[in-house]
Enzyme design. Sequence first.
Site, PDB file in Angstrom:
ATOM      1  N   THR A 181      10.495   0.559  -3.820  1.00 24.09           N
ATOM      2  CA  THR A 181      10.566   0.811  -5.265  1.00 24.09           C
ATOM      3  C   THR A 181      11.855   0.280  -5.905  1.00 24.09           C
ATOM      4  O   THR A 181      12.110   0.537  -7.081  1.00 24.09           O
ATOM      5  CB  THR A 181      10.495   2.321  -5.553  1.00 24.09           C
ATOM      6  OG1 THR A 181      11.549   2.952  -4.824  1.00 24.09           O
ATOM      7  CG2 THR A 181       9.162   2.911  -5.154  1.00 24.09           C
ATOM      8  N   LYS A 182      12.675  -0.427  -5.136  1.00 20.37           N
ATOM      9  CA  LYS A 182      13.957  -0.868  -5.692  1.00 20.37           C
ATOM     10  C   LYS A 182      13.789  -2.104  -6.588  1.00 20.37           C
ATOM     11  O   LYS A 182      12.794  -2.811  -6.505  1.00 20.37           O
ATOM     12  CB  LYS A 182      14.943  -1.165  -4.549  1.00 20.37           C
ATOM     13  CG  LYS A 182      15.324   0.092  -3.767  1.00 20.37           C
ATOM     14  CD  LYS A 182      16.081   1.081  -4.631  1.00 20.37           C
ATOM     15  CE  LYS A 182      16.624   2.269  -3.871  1.00 20.37           C
ATOM     16  NZ  LYS A 182      15.701   3.384  -3.682  1.00 20.37           N
TER      17      LYS A 182
END
Length: 380
Positions: A181-182
Site C-alpha cells: 500500500t506504499k
Amino acid sequence: MRRVEFYRHSLNEDDVAAVGEVLRSIFLTTGPRAAAFERALAEYLGVQHVVGVSSCTSALYLSLRALGIGPGDEVITTPMTFIATSNTILHAGATPVFVDVEPQTGNIDVQLVERAMTPRTRAVIPVHLYGLMADMGCLREVCRRRNVAIIEDAAHAIEAERNGARPGQLGAAACFSFYATKNLTSGEGGAVATNDSAMAESLKRLRSHGMSKEAAGRYTEQYRHWDMVELGYKANLSDIQAALLLSQLARLDAQRARREAIARQYETAFAGLPGIEHPTVPPGATSARHLFTIWVPPDRRDQALSQLQENGIGVAVNYRAVHLLSYYRQNFWFRSGAFPNAERIGERTITLPLYPGMSDADVDQVIGAVSDLAVEWNRS
Ligand SMILES: Cc1ncc(COP(=O)(O)O)c(C=O)c1O
C-alpha cells in the site's frame, strides 16, 4: 452499493513490461536492475547511497546492526507508529524508550526526546508519520550534542521534504517501505538511504549473510572465493522487485501531486464539520501525503468505522498506540496515560482512502459519508 476501496495500486502496463523484461533475462535476484534502482533512488532523494532490502522492517533492523546497537543500548522512538519500528529495536536486543508525540501532527516531540536521553541512548528513530517529516533540523541538533545517531523511519515519506531537507539527508540512515500500500511499491521491499559510505558497505554485507561478495559480483567476475566476514541476514531486494520500482519512480511526484489535491479537498470539505479534525502540515513542509486520517470523538470512533464501511468506504486505523498493545503492556508494564497525546490519537483516528487513482466521484463519496457522520452526531 458503490464502493471506494481503501487502496488501489497505480501500476501500469509499462511496469508490467519492466518486470517481464527481467523475467526473460538470466538474472532474477539482486543484480543490474537492483543496482540501477539504487542509483536512481539515491539521485531522487539527493543522497550518496541507497541499499535495497527486503522490507522497511529489515531496513530498520540492519541499520541498527550496522551502527553496532544491541543489548544494553537504548533507542528512543514514538508509540504512534506501526509495530515494526519498535519491534526492530527489540530484535536488535536493545531497549525501546518511547516518548510522546506532538498533538497536532502525531510526530515525535523533539523537546521530549532530549529529556528521555540517558548515557545508554545510542539512537533515535523518528517516524515521518503519514508523510510529514519529523522536525529533523531540531532533532539533529539535539542528537549531535549527545553523539546519538538518527535512523529515520521514512516508510510513509519517500517524496517528503521539510525546510529544504529530504529523508536520508540529516540522519545516519533513512528507511523506506515498498509494501503493497506504499506510495512506491513492489508488494514487499525496502531500502536504506545514507550519506555514509561505510554504513552503505556494511548494509550490503548484512543483507547477504555477511558475505564479502553478493550474487552479482560472484556471477559477473571471474570466479574467486568469497568469504563470510560477519554474521548477516538474508534481506536483499531482487531484480524483479527493483524493475517494478524503477519503472514507477519517474511518476512518483506527479502521483504525490494528485494525493495532495485529494487531501486538500478533504481538508476543505471537513473544515466546518463539528467533531471532525485532522493532523496539520506545518509551514515549510511538503508531506508525501501517504495517509489521510481524521480524528473523531473517541466514544464514536469504532461505530464510525463500521458506518463508513457500511457506506462502502474502505477504512483503516493508523495507529493504536504501540505501548498499549498486549505484548508491550505485558512485557514492559506500560499503562494508559503514559503517552497521552499518542493515546488520544490512537483512540480517535480513522484513515480514509487516499491514492492517485481515486476518481472525483470516489472523493465525493468519501466526503459525503464523513459529512453524514458529522450531521448525525450534531443531531443526537
Ligand atoms: C511507519 C512504518 N514503519 C515501518 C513499516 C514496515 O514496513 P515493511 O512492511 O516494509 O517492513 C511500516 C509498514 O507499514 C510503516 O508504516
